[in-house]
Structures are given as C-alpha cells and as structure tokens.
Write a protein that holds these residues in place. Sequence first.
Motif, PDB file in Angstrom:
ATOM      1  N   TYR A 676       0.928  -1.081   0.246  1.00  0.00           N
ATOM      2  CA  TYR A 676       0.122  -0.083  -0.014  1.00  0.00           C
ATOM      3  C   TYR A 676       0.802   1.293   0.196  1.00  0.00           C
ATOM      4  O   TYR A 676       0.526   2.319  -0.883  1.00  0.00           O
ATOM      5  CB  TYR A 676      -0.987   0.171   1.335  1.00  0.00           C
ATOM      6  CG  TYR A 676      -1.940   1.030   1.289  1.00  0.00           C
ATOM      7  CD1 TYR A 676      -2.784   1.518   0.442  1.00  0.00           C
ATOM      8  CD2 TYR A 676      -1.396   2.069   2.270  1.00  0.00           C
ATOM      9  CE1 TYR A 676      -3.618   2.561   0.597  1.00  0.00           C
ATOM     10  CE2 TYR A 676      -2.246   3.320   2.623  1.00  0.00           C
ATOM     11  CZ  TYR A 676      -3.468   3.627   1.685  1.00  0.00           C
ATOM     12  OH  TYR A 676      -4.167   4.529   1.586  1.00  0.00           O
ATOM     13  N   ALA A 679       2.218   1.998  -3.431  1.00  0.00           N
ATOM     14  CA  ALA A 679       1.170   2.452  -4.442  1.00  0.00           C
ATOM     15  C   ALA A 679       0.864   3.986  -3.932  1.00  0.00           C
ATOM     16  O   ALA A 679       0.820   4.879  -4.793  1.00  0.00           O
ATOM     17  CB  ALA A 679      -0.043   1.590  -4.367  1.00  0.00           C
ATOM     18  N   TYR A 683       1.513   7.362  -6.086  1.00  0.00           N
ATOM     19  CA  TYR A 683       0.285   8.231  -6.235  1.00  0.00           C
ATOM     20  C   TYR A 683       0.821   9.740  -6.008  1.00  0.00           C
ATOM     21  O   TYR A 683       0.332  10.725  -6.995  1.00  0.00           O
ATOM     22  CB  TYR A 683      -0.808   7.757  -5.752  1.00  0.00           C
ATOM     23  CG  TYR A 683      -2.112   8.764  -6.029  1.00  0.00           C
ATOM     24  CD1 TYR A 683      -2.488   8.930  -7.289  1.00  0.00           C
ATOM     25  CD2 TYR A 683      -2.559   9.285  -4.671  1.00  0.00           C
ATOM     26  CE1 TYR A 683      -3.680  10.093  -7.303  1.00  0.00           C
ATOM     27  CE2 TYR A 683      -3.644  10.339  -4.826  1.00  0.00           C
ATOM     28  CZ  TYR A 683      -4.337  10.343  -6.322  1.00  0.00           C
ATOM     29  OH  TYR A 683      -5.420  11.310  -6.323  1.00  0.00           O
ATOM     30  N   LEU A 708      -1.120   2.127 -11.977  1.00  0.00           N
ATOM     31  CA  LEU A 708      -1.258   0.830 -11.386  1.00  0.00           C
ATOM     32  C   LEU A 708      -0.410  -0.188 -12.321  1.00  0.00           C
ATOM     33  O   LEU A 708      -0.008  -1.515 -11.814  1.00  0.00           O
ATOM     34  CB  LEU A 708      -2.654   0.364 -11.134  1.00  0.00           C
ATOM     35  CG  LEU A 708      -3.459   1.329 -10.355  1.00  0.00           C
ATOM     36  CD1 LEU A 708      -4.964   0.846 -10.255  1.00  0.00           C
ATOM     37  CD2 LEU A 708      -3.111   1.302  -9.224  1.00  0.00           C
ATOM     38  N   LEU A 711       2.777  -0.373 -10.560  1.00  0.00           N
ATOM     39  CA  LEU A 711       2.878  -1.315  -9.589  1.00  0.00           C
ATOM     40  C   LEU A 711       2.606  -2.808  -9.789  1.00  0.00           C
ATOM     41  O   LEU A 711       3.383  -3.479  -9.151  1.00  0.00           O
ATOM     42  CB  LEU A 711       1.357  -0.722  -8.669  1.00  0.00           C
ATOM     43  CG  LEU A 711       1.329  -1.649  -7.500  1.00  0.00           C
ATOM     44  CD1 LEU A 711       2.333  -1.473  -6.339  1.00  0.00           C
ATOM     45  CD2 LEU A 711      -0.140  -1.081  -6.794  1.00  0.00           C
ATOM     46  N   ALA A 712       2.021  -3.082 -11.075  1.00  0.00           N
ATOM     47  CA  ALA A 712       1.823  -4.469 -11.106  1.00  0.00           C
ATOM     48  C   ALA A 712       3.097  -5.001 -11.772  1.00  0.00           C
ATOM     49  O   ALA A 712       3.492  -6.150 -11.256  1.00  0.00           O
ATOM     50  CB  ALA A 712       0.711  -4.690 -12.118  1.00  0.00           C
ATOM     51  N   ALA A 764      -1.556  -6.102  -3.421  1.00  0.00           N
ATOM     52  CA  ALA A 764      -1.425  -5.189  -4.388  1.00  0.00           C
ATOM     53  C   ALA A 764      -2.709  -5.001  -5.200  1.00  0.00           C
ATOM     54  O   ALA A 764      -3.014  -3.880  -5.329  1.00  0.00           O
ATOM     55  CB  ALA A 764      -0.465  -5.654  -5.654  1.00  0.00           C
ATOM     56  N   SER A 767      -4.442  -2.685  -2.495  1.00  0.00           N
ATOM     57  CA  SER A 767      -3.961  -1.357  -2.667  1.00  0.00           C
ATOM     58  C   SER A 767      -4.302  -0.589  -3.853  1.00  0.00           C
ATOM     59  O   SER A 767      -4.567   0.583  -3.864  1.00  0.00           O
ATOM     60  CB  SER A 767      -2.329  -1.363  -2.389  1.00  0.00           C
ATOM     61  OG  SER A 767      -2.249  -1.973  -1.226  1.00  0.00           O
ATOM     62  N   GLY A 768      -4.323  -1.230  -4.780  1.00  0.00           N
ATOM     63  CA  GLY A 768      -4.541  -0.716  -6.206  1.00  0.00           C
ATOM     64  C   GLY A 768      -5.959  -0.084  -6.282  1.00  0.00           C
ATOM     65  O   GLY A 768      -6.070   1.037  -6.833  1.00  0.00           O
ATOM     66  N   TRP A 769      -6.720  -0.695  -5.766  1.00  0.00           N
ATOM     67  CA  TRP A 769      -8.351  -0.298  -5.521  1.00  0.00           C
ATOM     68  C   TRP A 769      -8.431   0.930  -4.765  1.00  0.00           C
ATOM     69  O   TRP A 769      -9.162   1.846  -5.305  1.00  0.00           O
ATOM     70  CB  TRP A 769      -9.008  -1.498  -5.019  1.00  0.00           C
ATOM     71  CG  TRP A 769     -10.566  -1.309  -4.881  1.00  0.00           C
ATOM     72  CD1 TRP A 769     -11.683  -1.138  -5.997  1.00  0.00           C
ATOM     73  CD2 TRP A 769     -11.244  -0.550  -3.729  1.00  0.00           C
ATOM     74  NE1 TRP A 769     -12.580  -0.738  -5.528  1.00  0.00           N
ATOM     75  CE2 TRP A 769     -12.615  -0.405  -4.025  1.00  0.00           C
ATOM     76  CE3 TRP A 769     -10.809  -0.621  -2.477  1.00  0.00           C
ATOM     77  CZ2 TRP A 769     -13.524   0.124  -3.093  1.00  0.00           C
ATOM     78  CZ3 TRP A 769     -11.687  -0.217  -1.434  1.00  0.00           C
ATOM     79  CH2 TRP A 769     -12.923   0.232  -1.900  1.00  0.00           C
ATOM     80  N   LYS A 772      -7.097   3.647  -6.751  1.00  0.00           N
ATOM     81  CA  LYS A 772      -7.750   4.143  -8.049  1.00  0.00           C
ATOM     82  C   LYS A 772      -8.818   4.946  -7.461  1.00  0.00           C
ATOM     83  O   LYS A 772      -9.440   5.814  -8.269  1.00  0.00           O
ATOM     84  CB  LYS A 772      -8.141   2.703  -8.668  1.00  0.00           C
ATOM     85  CG  LYS A 772      -8.976   3.197  -9.743  1.00  0.00           C
ATOM     86  CD  LYS A 772      -9.497   1.973 -10.737  1.00  0.00           C
ATOM     87  CE  LYS A 772     -10.274   2.200 -11.853  1.00  0.00           C
ATOM     88  NZ  LYS A 772     -11.397   3.197 -11.611  1.00  0.00           N
TER      89      LYS A 772
END
Length: 788
Positions: A676, A679, A683, A708, A711-712, A764, A767-769, A772
């Motif tokens: 997190y 990410a 951001y 993202l 991040l991936a 991941a 955290s991405g959600w 986003k």
Amino acid sequence: MVSPLDHKLLRDLWRMKGQAMAIGMVIAVGVGMLVMMTGLVTSLNETRAAYYERYRLADVFAPVTRAPDRLAGRLAAIDGVRSVEARVIGGALIDLDGIDLPVQAQAVSLPDLRNPRLNGVFLTDGRMIDRDRTDEILLLQSFAMAHGLRPGDRIQATMNGARRGFRIVGLAQSPEFLYTTAPGELIPDDARFGVIWMSRSALAAAYDMEGAFNEALLSLTRGANPAAVQEAVDRILIPYGGTGAYPLADQTSNRFVSEEISGLEAAAAGVPPVFLAVAAFLLYIVINRMVQSEREEIGLMKAFGYTNTEVGGHYFKLVMAIAIGGALAGCLMGIAGGRALIHIYIAYFKFPFLVFQLDPASFVTGVSVSILSASVGGMLVLRSVFALTPATAMRAPAPADYSRTGKMGRALNVWLDQPSRMVVRRITRQPGRMAGAMIGIACGMALCVSMITIYAGFDRTIDLTFNVIDRSDVMVSFNQDVSETAIFNLRRMEGVTLVEPVRHVPAILRNGRNSHRGVVTGLAPDARLNRALDNDLAEIPLQKTGIALSTALADILKIRPGDMLTVDVRTGRQPVLQIPVTAVAQSLLGAPAYMDLAALNRVLREPNRVSGAYLSIDQVHASAIYTKLQDMPTVAGVGLKSQAEVAFQTLMNTGAGAIRYVMGAIAFVITFGIVYNAARIAYAERSRDLASLRVIGFTRAETAFVLLGELAIVTLVALPLGGVLGYYLSFSIAAGFSSELYQIPAIFDPASYGFAAMVVIGAAVGSGWLVKRDIDRAELVSALKTRE
C-alpha cells in the motif's frame, strides 16, 4: 506560537496520513511484538520463580533403588545442603471406566505428620489426605479434569503388581509436574499420565519400602556448589543403587518449561528487529521521494532565509512524528496483546497463579530502536536537503531522458499503446526508485514466505515423526529391563502382526565440556516400526561398535561422525563408555541417540535385555490386546501412537508454538502495508501528472492504468526476489521455534511460495483499488495547483 515550518509539518502529515499510518503501523507491530513477547517472557519467568519458591521445589534430585532412612541425616550434613526430603515414588497403572488402555501414573509419598519440606503441593479442591486412611489420595488436577474426576470419586490402580482401590479426597498441583509425561515419552498429555499423592506409610507399604526411600530431594544454600553437592550425594547413595543426582535444570518438567520460555525469548529477540528494519526502509523511501517532489518548496524556504539545519529539522520532525507515534501505539498494542495471551500461557504451563509483569526495558528498547532506525533512514535523506542550493532547487529538474530505452524501447513502442508506453518509460527513467519499491515489496513477500514455510515445517515435523520415523501402533514399556522372553509373549498374542524390541538406557552423554542428560535407545537390526533415518530419509544401518546421534543432539554436544563420545551410563553397573559416533540421524522430536540393541547390551554386559517394544496390531483385536497387556505384571505402560500424535499437535498449537499464528497474521498485515505504501508513494509523486492526463482527455481507467501498471510490474518482479529472501529468512525463524523437545525444519514447499505470492498479489490488488478510488475522486484543479 506555531512556526510556519510547523504549520507545514502538520499539513504534510495530514496530506500523507494514509502513508504515515501505514508506516507507523509497521513500526507499531515491531514494537508491539517486542513489548508483548518480552512481557510474556518476564511474566512467565517471574511466575515460575515465585511458584518454585513458594512450594519449595528442590534444587537437586537423587533417585536410588532403596536406601535406609538414616541416610537422610548424612545427606543433610553435606556442605551446602539446606534441607533434605526423603520420599518414596513408584509407577502405577490407573484403570478408568470406558477406557481400554490402563493409564500410566506416578505415585508420590507425602510425609505422615507434617508438610513436605520440599516439593510441596497446592491443593485446588477437596482436602489433604488422612495418614490413618491408607486408601485416600490426592490426584493431579489436570489429569482429573481430563477424565471428569472429582473429590469423592473412587479409582482402581495397580501398584507393584497389586490392584488397589483408592478414594480421591483432593485435587492438587505441584511445581514438579508442570509438564507431565509418561516414562520413556516426550509428549505431555493430561489424559494419558497422572500423579497420585499418598501418605508415606501407605505408599511405603505398597512398594515394600518401610524404613527406606528411593528418592532424595535436596535444597541448597546460597553460594553452594551444586556439582560438589551432587558428587557427595552420589558417594553416599551409589552403594544403595543410586543412579546419579541431577540438578533442577535437568528435571524433566523444569527442562521443558525452560525450553518453551527460551523459544519465546528467541522469538522476542529475533523477530521484531525484522519489522523495524522494514519500517526504517519504508520511511527512507517515503521521505526521500517527498524531498525530491518538494525541491521547489525547499529552494523557496532557503531563499526566504531558512538555514539547512532548520529545513533539515523540519523533515527530521516529520520522520520522528511517524516513528514516535508508531512506537507509542506499539507499546499500547504490546500491553494489550500481552494481557490477552498471558492467561493462555498460564493455563498451558499449569501455573496456579499469575504474576503479570511487563519489562520496562522493552518499552525503552522498542521506542529507542524505532527512533534510531527511523533516524538513520532520515539522516540519509537529509544529506540531499543540505546539498540543495536555492537556485538549484527552484530550477525545474532536467527533462527525463528516454533515450536509454534504445532499440528495445522503439521495438516496444510498435506493440504498446500510449498508456503502456508511459508505464515502460517511468520504469526505465527512474530505475532507482523502482528498485526501492521492488525491494520493499520483496521484503513483504519474504515475511509471508518465511511464516507460511514455518507452518509447513510444523506439519512436516508431525508427518515425519508419526508417519515416517515411527510406524508402530502401540508402544509397550516394562517395569524394568526384562529378558527377551517378554517379546516372545507379545508375539504370541492374537492380532499382533509385528513386534520390535527396544531398550532405553539413561545416560549422560559428554563431548569435552558439552554434556546432555538423556537416553541411549537400542533398536533391533533392520527395524521397521521405529527407525533411525538420515537427512534423505534413508535408513541408517546401526554399526556394531558405534552410536548414531540425532541432529539436535549432535548440535548440543558439538560433535561429528568419527568423534568419540563419552557415555556415562546411569543404570546397572553404571559404566563409563567411549563409543565412536558413526552417523547423524534425522529426528524432529527430542534428542535421541541410537545403538544396535545387541551392541548396546554387549557393552553393558547385560545380554538379551529389553525395556519395551513397538507393536503393529490388527485393529479388530485391539481391545483384546489392550486387556491382555493390562493383565501382564511386567507391563508398566501402554501408549498409542494415535493419541501421542494428537497430543503433539495440541502441544505445538499452544505455548510457544502458538505465537507463529500471531506472527503470521502480523506478516500479512505488514505485507499489505508495504504494498500500500508503494502505491501511495507513487500516487503522491504523480498526482499532478495524472491530473494532467485527465485534462488532456485520458479516461479514468487509462489514467489509473498508467499508475497501477507500474505497481503491477514492480510487484511481479519482486515476487521471485522475495521468494529467495524468504527462503533464507525461514531458517532463522525456524531456529527460533525449535527447541530440545521438537525441531522445526525450514523446507522448500512450492505451495507455501504460491500462497505467499497470492497474498502479495492480493495486497497489490487491494492497494490498487484504494489508490484508484482516490484517482477517481481527485479534483483536477486542486491537483494541478502547486503546493505550498
């Protein structure tokens, strides 16, 4: 009055509250574990010491075959001896309704006319025994609770070959029996082993010990030399069958309780620093990127007259605010966790009372280490703050150089769309930052891998012990070493498919200054039911002139194959033998030593002697076999492997072994916090760039993909690195969980690595959600404005 820089500090903390809380939580977990585990160790040590002192647990134990009571006075006259208690002990079999197998027990005498000077009992229910009533007994509370027995109930027990009826008048605990195991076994089970206390006169009559004793207990004065006292005791008792006095450190219950507490101490010393190191690394990344993103603000502050010290102090305060906040939260978490778990440990160790005490040093250490680790990371960043001049800082950074992608970048441009090319450019433009994020996520992967591997290691210990090494169904132990005629009698029983003799010989094993009080186990040639295996699980052929040691025992003695081992036998003639070590065996339960049975009997000059047998049986005839074993006068106890396996599983899921679940949960939380943070940092750095993309027409999905996707890729690249780090980390954590009672292997389990990878990927995705969602909610005008 709050200064402008302090105002900025508060605004920065509020703006990055998500990241600050995540990093602070990592610090809090490390400090909380340190405070909790140190508090548990301190509380258990203090409770144990108070229990031992209050009920006068002996300092020296001296078993003997039969010694006259008059020798107690000679023992009391030894220099350094404070008090002596001579008593009678003996094995017993308890018959319980509804249970086919007789349950092993130890009968212990209590003085007729006074309280015992040493090894007192704590009465938990009922009353003390009446010396004039020979059928009255006290029963160990844990055993009574396991079978639903209460004061007033009657039981049948076989003592010295005679069956007797007894009435329970009270339930008791004793510091001598915190950890209760049947003779010859290592695994405690409240339902399979009990303790009976009787009057001295009644128990002496049952074992033909009138006017004699078979165990002496001694307490020592302060400053006494325990070794000298033991030697003097042995000189007095050896003519009467003394098998060697031993200190409290070697007493079975105390030794294993100490091992469990030592396991907690090792975990308390080794695990929290890992989390604090990860936290320091995350702080370094966050503050470093924050400084890079605030170049213009730093230049402006210096242009307005703020010195390097004032500007550096501003960012250092930011680091300290996160570190101190996390440390204080960790102290509170540690207190709450310790108070929640201490009652579980008290019940596990069977202490009758609780002395809960936190270690103040753990608070000082936790806060100091967290501040120090954060300061180190912060100081590395502040070097770049001091190096920036106002003119340099306020100048826009040099444009990104994409030429380093070379032909590969141009080839990829043909196949990739615009958002994908942005992701690739970001990674190739700033490889240092990407490497930092990758290492952070790899640390989270390593924590998950190591803890899941430990779970698999515990399962491996159970599987190897009860399905590979021990393949028997029943273990039979005899009252004393008997001839092999007893083995032929077992083989003739209907339903017994295989019988293997075994002999357990108590001995002190020495290699130089290293020693271990244990047993030498004599196994039959070509044993099939209980075997000595090497690290590849191949059978070790036991040599006629050598001894094979388990890995744990070899480590204790610091000995290798080819070295000579001194075996000080503590039974029979008590010879001192010199035997070469021929092999090291894989054993995950206890610290056994193996010899060929015939060779062991030969060096002891006691041919054809056995102390027990392993049986494989047809379960259809199990009940009849148990009944016949119960009626055999030479049988001291019968144990089922299935019951031992259940008891061992219970043992490893409580006590020090239970802490692995807490550590596993914390590892998963830390992993999510690391991902997190990666990410959120990305951001925070690119919020203006992402807002610009939205303004020029990118959709929300395309904008999120730019961030993202980075991040991936970083997460996927970090997985194999984290797997390698986790493999090596698991060895140190496994060593912390291992003890003399059981050893936990660090194994390569593909399922563990796969599950750990899924945890990281899940973190991941989560955290991405969350990121986003922030991207979608971002106000474009505010995001495009210059801060401060």
